[in-house]
Structures are given as structure tokens and as C-alpha cells.
Design a protein around this motif. Structure first.
Motif, mmCIF file in Angstrom:
data_model
loop_
_atom_site.group_PDB
_atom_site.id
_atom_site.type_symbol
_atom_site.label_atom_id
_atom_site.label_comp_id
_atom_site.label_asym_id
_atom_site.label_seq_id
_atom_site.Cartn_x
_atom_site.Cartn_y
_atom_site.Cartn_z
ATOM 1 N N SER A 604 0.854 -1.191 0.000
ATOM 2 C CA SER A 604 0.000 0.000 0.000
ATOM 3 C C SER A 604 0.887 1.236 0.000
ATOM 4 C CB SER A 604 -0.886 -0.011 1.249
ATOM 5 O OG SER A 604 -1.698 1.126 1.251
ATOM 6 N N ARG A 605 1.116 1.774 -1.178
ATOM 7 C CA ARG A 605 2.062 2.891 -1.301
ATOM 8 C C ARG A 605 1.830 3.638 -2.608
ATOM 9 N NH1 ARG A 605 7.225 1.979 -4.379
ATOM 10 N NH2 ARG A 605 6.619 0.383 -5.853
ATOM 11 N N TYR A 606 2.517 4.760 -2.749
ATOM 12 C CA TYR A 606 2.537 5.491 -4.023
ATOM 13 C C TYR A 606 3.834 5.138 -4.739
ATOM 14 C CZ TYR A 606 -0.979 8.270 -1.565
ATOM 15 O OH TYR A 606 -2.080 8.676 -0.867
ATOM 16 N N ILE A 607 3.787 5.115 -6.077
ATOM 17 C CA ILE A 607 5.048 4.855 -6.778
ATOM 18 C C ILE A 607 5.818 6.150 -7.042
ATOM 19 C CG2 ILE A 607 4.343 2.666 -7.870
ATOM 20 C CD1 ILE A 607 3.714 4.293 -10.410
ATOM 21 N N ASP A 608 5.185 7.280 -6.751
ATOM 22 C CA ASP A 608 5.865 8.543 -7.050
ATOM 23 C C ASP A 608 6.074 9.427 -5.830
ATOM 24 O OD1 ASP A 608 3.250 9.099 -6.589
ATOM 25 O OD2 ASP A 608 2.910 10.287 -8.400
ATOM 26 N N CYS A 609 5.826 8.891 -4.638
ATOM 27 C CA CYS A 609 5.921 9.736 -3.426
ATOM 28 C C CYS A 609 5.929 8.817 -2.202
ATOM 29 C CB CYS A 609 4.698 10.657 -3.380
ATOM 30 S SG CYS A 609 4.579 11.689 -1.927
ATOM 31 N N PRO A 610 6.694 9.176 -1.186
ATOM 32 C CA PRO A 610 6.637 8.353 0.034
ATOM 33 C C PRO A 610 5.234 8.374 0.650
ATOM 34 C CG PRO A 610 8.410 9.983 0.153
ATOM 35 C CD PRO A 610 7.606 10.306 -1.064
ATOM 36 N N ASN A 611 4.970 7.428 1.520
ATOM 37 C CA ASN A 611 3.671 7.422 2.218
ATOM 38 C C ASN A 611 3.612 8.457 3.333
ATOM 39 O OD1 ASN A 611 2.824 5.303 0.698
ATOM 40 N ND2 ASN A 611 2.516 3.885 2.412
ATOM 41 N N ASP A 612 4.741 8.688 3.957
ATOM 42 C CA ASP A 612 4.674 9.539 5.148
ATOM 43 C C ASP A 612 4.603 11.017 4.752
ATOM 44 O OD1 ASP A 612 7.279 9.735 4.305
ATOM 45 O OD2 ASP A 612 8.010 10.130 6.329
ATOM 46 N N PRO A 613 4.063 11.820 5.671
ATOM 47 C CA PRO A 613 3.828 13.232 5.327
ATOM 48 C C PRO A 613 5.107 14.051 5.394
ATOM 49 C CG PRO A 613 3.200 12.836 7.585
ATOM 50 C CD PRO A 613 3.615 11.498 7.035
ATOM 51 N N LEU A 614 5.001 15.322 5.008
ATOM 52 C CA LEU A 614 6.141 16.226 5.138
ATOM 53 C C LEU A 614 6.367 16.548 6.618
ATOM 54 C CD1 LEU A 614 8.178 17.868 3.472
ATOM 55 C CD2 LEU A 614 6.549 19.753 3.499
#
Ligand code: BGC
Length: 740
Positions: A604-614
Motif C-alpha cells: 500500500s504505497r505510491y510509486i511517485d511519493c513516500p507514504n509519510d507526510p512532510l
């Protein structure tokens, strides 16, 4: 009927012994008084008490009712909002109590959300102070000023949990967390209402927007809300409940639908949950024209039908919609609505008017001398200054760019730096920006005019770059650049949903240009929602979130920038890396394919961005640093009637005195339904001198671990738990315990 006859009747009925059981003497007496007034009322006059119109002093919605003064005189309107000052409310009250047949005093409502004249930080900003006493004080000061200015009812606190930064109204709430949101809701109610509604320094609170208004689809204001009952009960309901438990005597039904039923026509929300489950004893007012809007929602074909739905659901007062005024009488006469339903609603409204002491003295809130004394009193301004400083969150501070040194030459860039209006944010009530100083003014006062070189650079919106070169020249003459950027005040609040959560206009472009000068850059942010700050956080050496900090905001920003005050605020909403991550919040579920397992493919993730917030929930830096010891538990087995103590030793390891918000989270590892990966269960804000250590202890009891289980019963489940303590929701120490 003369006024003295009404009061004689009230007095006579008071002689009757109190017969009702389970009620306090005071309550029974009030009920008797209410009954004696009710006996005198015609159906028209009863319906008049169920009507609330806006005066033309302020506009907070799409419609204005003409002729409201005549409605007051005729007994067709028992309540007014958006009118203020002792003189004007006295004028209207005089019409109600001297010219209407029954002389029933008016309620005066207003959106005193974060101040009346002395404006405090927007509510989201106050929540990042993690200082309940300061938040309660803010509500108390607001009540004191409003009550001196003719107001006896505020449309606050807003208790809507939200994980939706596109929604501009997150600025009015306490953020994403049900636990912290509940504490704040109770503190605000207590701040407004005090211990006694009849105290002339307190005003009636209104819990809004009931319910789940903070979860509109796609973040678009007034849009459809749909969520599971479990999520509603566990995550969204707690702050409303806390406000009601704290004694709030009015509730506002929201614009949105929930599970296909608009709130103002929802018996489930307004009767089953609000009255039966939560035991609410006050009255329900609609949010603006939300009865009429049920026609647009498509659950009623006429406004008259919408009115029927509202009365039957449990709405006592119609704000601005004129539906009750136009249709209720006929509906009662035709037997469509039992007269008792109207009587119950009117009873609830009159009860509150008695509790406020309005029948004893209808002018008790209209005292010009008091108004003069209270408005902008030095103590109130000091309280606003205090909360403003506490609400600021230091998001970045590389190479100790902050604090600034007194006397160093700074370039101040940005339209927001010179603005006073923007400092107040939305819902500024009667706040006056001509009265106050801008951040630029305050920086000049503190640092000396010669050491502050200002250039606007650009506006907060639009594409005008003509001020860029002047800004570059100003920056070249300084040792550090302070750029104040963000949203203008009117980009958050009601009806301000955005499909972008970036810094608007060409402000970031100017920041990029300034970066080429290779000088330390401090970005001061003003905004009413979590923004995508990915770019800005790379460009800035230091970044301070100041929200819309209120009347004393300019001075508060100055004091934080120069280290007169060491910032200690912590975020109460997650700041995403980009809009694609929204909704993002710390109490997410683990999923069946969590990212931490080896091999990221099919996770469960994005391929273009980490899962965790800024920037995660609970995050915020200080000019000093803190170290946490491992967690010590008093026991690893928590029994049904027992408690568990979890302690950490926190040390100030930096070179400045400072404050830290120590946070305690829990995770229920296996449940009959899936459980969040973390839930806040406690926090403590501590002050530590350089080198000083303090042990912080959290007490966990089984009741704190309850939730709605598979069968929807509320309670705990035995099993394994994790417990985390740290300075934000991401960086934590961790241990485990068992609930027996
Ligand atoms: C808002 C409420 C506010 C009311 C009265 C509505 O449009 O949603 O929050 O209290 O207006 O001003």
C-alpha cells in the motif's frame, strides 16, 4: 398584557412546590417559570421563539431578512444574530421587552469564534499551542468582551474533526485528532459559559456543526458526507460529546447529509444520538438556511415539507430560513405536527433564556460602561499575545538560522508582512484591523527602523512580478531574509475550499529567486490549513508556521523570530507532501499490505511519493533540543480495574530554556475490527531549563482503550498493545503491554 402581569404570574407559580424528581431546585424553578410563560403564549408567539434572524450589521450567509425589527415587535422573531454593541442590542431588546405583547427578551447570537474585538489566533492555531488553560482563557476573554457588547450567545465551539486540508473550515477547528479535539471542545465551552450561565461575563456556547461537517467529499464545503457509523462514533462524535458533557446548552445542526440524510432532518442525529445517547438538554438551532436546503438535497419537495422533517427530527430554532415562520402554524393546525412538539422546543429555548438571567434583566448584556472597560483591555490584549506566541510552530531551523539577533539587518519581503487585516483571519467577529500593528510595524519597533528593509515583492495572488527586482535589491542589503508568505485571510474559513494546497500566486517563485542570493532565508507562514510546503521547506533555512495569529499577531511573530519566546507549538493536522496524499492523518489503519514489509512492490504505497507526510501530527521544533529516555512501565499487564503508568525522562539537551509537548500514543494490535496504528491518549507540556530533566508519567486505564467493537457495543478487548511516547507522532519511543 402588561409586563408586570407576566412577572406576577411567574412569581405566583414559583410558590408552587417543586414536584419534579431528579432535578435540582434551580432547574425546577426555571421549569416552573417557563411553564408560566408558556401558559400565556399564542401559537404564533411560540413559533416566534423558534425563529432566529440576522440583523444587517454583518453578513454571514447568502440571505438577509428585511423588516426583522418589525418581526421582533410583533413577537414573530425571538432571537437575533449578527447584531452587536451595547447600544444597538439595547435598542432591539427594548423593542422586544417593551413593544411586543409578552415582553420576552431576545437572544443575541454572533460568531465569536476566536475573539470578539480582541482577536486571538484562529482556532486551528490555538490548537497547536497544546495549552488548554490558554485556550480556555481565550474563550473566556472572548465571552467577556462579547457579553459587554450585547451578545449572549456565541456560535462556537466548532467541534468538527477534519482530515481535509482542501476544506477551508479546518481553520475553525481543532485539527484531526478526536482526543485533543475533545479536550479543546470542553475547554472552550467552559471558557464561554463558565460555571454559571447567569453570570454576566459568560455567554451561551453553541456546539457546531452537528454532525460530521468536517468530512465533505473532495474537501468541497457543504458537500456530501458519508462514513461508516463506527468511524462516526469513534472519530467524529467525541468532540461534540465532550462539549455537551461540559454543559453546552445549544447545538447547531449542520448543512451536510450523513448517510443520505441531511443533518437538519436527521432524527438519528438530533434525537437518537444527541438527546438520547448524549443526554443533551439544551436547544438545537439550524445552521443558516439548512432547513430550506433540504429541498436541494432532495429529501423534501417543498420548504414546508422540509420544515416538517426538521421539527420532527428535533430542530428547535430556524436560523434565517423563515420556514418555521411561514409554515409551522398551519401544519400544527392541520394536525401534521403535534402541538407538544412545538411546546417542547419553545420550552427548551425559554429555559436557556431564563438560565441566562434575561427575564430578570433583559439589558444585563447592554452596559456601555462595561463595554468601554472590557473591549481591548490591556489584560485581554496580553492574553491574545500569549496565545499567539504559543500557537506558532517552528517547522525547520537549519544552522540555527533563528532566532534572529537584535540589531542585525533584515530584509522583510511579502505583502502579508505589511498587512493587518490578514493577521485576523476569517470570522474576525467585531475585530478591527485599523486598531492594530502589522508584523512589519512590530519588527521595526523591535529591531529599529534602520535595520528593517521592506519590499512587498509580490501579492499573495496573481502573477504580477514587477516587485521582484525591488525585493532582490532589498535582500542584497540585508544579512538575513524574512519572507512572509501564505494565504490571504479570505482563502480559509467558510466557502473557501481549494483544489490546490500550494502557496498561491508567485510567492514561491520570488522565494526561489531570493534563494539565489545565498543568504539565510526565514519563511514566515500565514495560512488557515495544512499546505503543501515541499518546495518552500527546501528553499527556506528556517520556517515558522504562524497561522492567522490575531490582534497581537505581529508582535508575537516578532518575539518568536527574535527568541524573546522559544516556540513550542506542535501541529494538530498532518502536513502532506502534496495534495495526492490527502486525506492523510496519523491514526490511519495498517492495511493488509503495509509498506514496512520487505519488497515494496504490491504494497500500500505510491510509486511517485513516500507514504509519510512532510510534517507529521504533533510535530514542532524548538530553539533548544530534547532527549527522551526509554519508556518505563509500572506493569506490563493492565487489568480491568487497574491502571498502568508509563514514564519517560525528558532532558533539555540544547542551550536554551524551552518547552516540550510530550505525547503518548497507543496501538491495539489485534481487535475484532481493525484498529488505528496510533491513537493519542495523553500529552503533557513541560518547561525545561538548559540541562534540566523531568520525568513525565502517563496513566493508562482500560476505559481509555474502548472503541466500537464488531457488534457495535462500546468497550475494550483484551490483548496486546503498543505504547509510544515522543515529541511527535513519528519519532517515538516504544514498548508493549497486555490488557487482561
Ligand atoms: C456557518 C456557521 C455560522 C452561521 C451564522 C453559517 O453559514 O456555517 O458556522 O455560525 O453561518 O453566522
Amino acid at each position: 398584557m402588561k409586563k408586570n402581569i407576566v412577572f406576577a404570574l411567574i412569581a405566583a407559580s414559583l410558590l408552587t412546590a417543586c414536584a419534579s424528581s431528579g432535578k435540582s431546585d434551580k432547574e425546577s424553578k426555571i421549569e416552573q417559570k417557563v411553564d408560566s410563560v408558556m401558559k400565556l403564549m399564542t401559537l404564533d408567539e411560540k413559533i416566534g421563539q423558534m425563529v432566529l434572524y440576522s440583523s444587517d450589521w454583518d453578513v454571514t450567509g447568502p440571505s438577509l431578512k428585511k423588516g426583522y425589527i418589525d418581526d421582533i415587535r410583533k413577537g414573530n422573531c425571538g432571537n437575533i444574530f449578527n447584531a452587536h454593541t451595547a447600544a444597538y442590542t439595547r435598542k432591539l431588546q427594548k423593542i422586544a421587552v417593551e413593544e411586543s405583547r409578552l415582553h420576552i427578551p431576545l437572544l443575541f447570537g454572533y460568531d465569536v469564534i476566536h475573539g470578539h474585538k480582541t482577536i486571538f489566533p484562529i482556532s486551528l492555531g490555538e490548537s497547536t499551542s497544546w495549552d488548554l488553560a490558554a485556550i480556555e482563557k481565550s474563550a473566556r476573554v472572548s465571552a467577556t468582551e462579547a457579553a459587554a457588547s450585547g451578545i449572549n450567545w456565541t456560535f462556537a465551539p466548532m467541534c468538527d474533526i477534519s482530515v481535509e486540508p482542501r476544506w477551508g473550515r479546518v481553520s475553525e477547528g481543532a485539527g484531526e485528532d478526536p482526543f485533543w479535539g475533545s479536550k479543546i471542545a470542553a475547554a472552550r465551552v467552559h471558557g464561554f459559559q463558565g460555571d454559571d450561565l447567569s453570570d454576566t461575563l459568560t455567554i451561551l456556547a453553541c456546539v457546531k456543526h452537528f454532525a460530521a461537517y468536517g468530512a465533505p467529499l473532495a474537501g468541497r464545503d457543504y458537500n456530501t458526507v458519508d462514513m461508516s457509523e463506527r468511524v462516526f462514533l469513534d472519530m467524529y462524535l467525541p468532540p461534540y460529546k465532550a462539549a455537551i458533557d461540559a454543559g453546552a446548552m445549544s447545538v447547531m445542526s449542520s448543512f451536510n447529509e450523513l448517510d443520505g440524510v441531511p443533518a437538519s432532518g436527521s432524527k438519528y442525529l438530533l434525537t437518537d444520538i444527541l438527546r438520547t445517547k448524549l443526554g443533551f438538554k439544551g436547544f438545537v438551532v439550524t445552521d443558516y438556511t439548512s432547513i430550506n436546503e433540504m429541498v436541494n438535497h432532495g429529501v423534501a419537495s417543498t420548504e414546508a415539507d422540509a420544515g416538517l422533517l426538521a421539527v420532527k427530527a428535533g430542530v428547535d430554532m430556524d436560523m434565517q430560513g423563515e420556514v418555521y415562520f411561514k409554515y409551522l402554524k398551519k401544519q400544527v393546525e392541520e394536525g401534521l405536527i403535534p402541538g407538544k412538539m412545538i411546546d417542547d422546543a419553545v420550552r427548551r429555548i425559554l429555559k436557556v433564556k431564563f438560565m441566562l438571567g434575561l427575564f430578570d434583566d433583559p439589558y444585563r448584556y447592554c452596559n456601555e460602561a462595561r463595554e468601554k472597560r472590557e473591549i481591548y483591555s490591556p489584560a485581554h490584549l496580553e492574553a491574545a499575545f500569549d496565545v499567539a506566541k504559543k500557537s506558532m510552530v517552528l517547522l525547520k531551523n537549519d544552522n540555527n538560522t533563528l532566532p534572529l539577533q537584535k540589531g542585525e539587518k533584515i530584509a522583510v519581503i511579502g505583502q502579508l508582512a505589511a498587512s493587518t487585516r490578514d493577521l485576523l483571519g476569517s470570522w474576525k467577529a467585531a475585530g478591527d484591523w485599523n486598531f492594530m500593528k502589522s508584523t512589519l510595524d512590530e519588527l521595526k519597533i523591535y529591531n529599529g527602523e534602520a535595520n528593517v528593509i521592506y519590499a512587498k515583492g509580490c501579492k499573495t495572488s496573481g502573477t504580477d512580478r514587477s516587485g521582484f527586482s525591488a525585493a532582490m535589491l532589498a535582500a542584497q542589503r540585508a544579512s538575513k531574509i524574512v519572507m512572509v508568505i501564505g494565504e490571504s485571510w479570505d482563502l480559509s474559513g467558510e466557502a473557501t475550499s481549494r483544489t490546490s494546497i500550494s502557496i498561491p500566486g508567485v510567492q514561491t517563485e520570488l522565494l526561489e529567486k531570493l534563494k539565489t542570493l545565498n543568504k539565510p532565508i526565514v519563511v514566515v507562514l500565514m495560512n488557515g490549513r495544512p499546505l503543501d510546503l515541499s518546495k518552500e521547506s527546501e528553499l527556506a533555512d528556517a520556517m515558522l508556521e504562524t497561522w492567522f495569529p490575531g490582534t497581537m499577531g505581529g508582535k508575537a511573530i516578532t518575539h518568536v523570530l527574535f527568541g524573546e519566546y522559544n516556540p513550542a507549538g506542535k501541529l494538530t493536522m498532518t502536513f502532506p507532501r502534496n495534495l495526492g496524499q490527502v486525506p492523510i492523518f496519523y491514526y490511519e489503519k495498517n492495511t493488509g499490505r503495509p509498506l514496512y514489509l520487505p519488497n515494496p512492490k504490491y504494497k500500500s504505497r505510491y510509486i511517485d511519493c513516500p507514504n509519510d507526510p512532510l510534517f507529521p501530527f504533533g510535530f514542532g521544533l524548538s530553539y533548544t533540543t530534547f532527549a527522551y529516555s526509554d519508556i518505563k512501565l509500572s506493569t506490563t499487564e493492565l487489568t480491568e480495574k487497574g491502571e498502568l503508568k508509563a514514564s519517560v525522562n525528558v532532558t533539555n539537551t540544547g542551550d536554551k530554556d524551552g518547552e516540550e509537548v510530550v505525547q503518548c500514543y497507543v496501538r491495539d494490535l489485534v481487535g475484532s475490527v481493525t484498529r488505528p496504528v496510533k491513537e493519542l491518549k495523553g500529552f503533557e507540556k513541560i518547561a525545561l531549563k538548559v540541562g534540566e530533566s523531568k520525568v513525565v508519567t502517563f496513566i493508562i486505564t482500560p476505559g481509555m482503550l474502548a472503541f466500537h467493537r464488531l457488534d457495535m457495543s462500546y468497550g475494550t478487548e483484551p490483548g496486546d498493545y503498543k505504547l509510544f511516547i515522543g515529541g511527535n507522532s513519528r519519532e517515538v519511543k516504544e514498548t508493549e503491554f497486555k490488557l487482561k
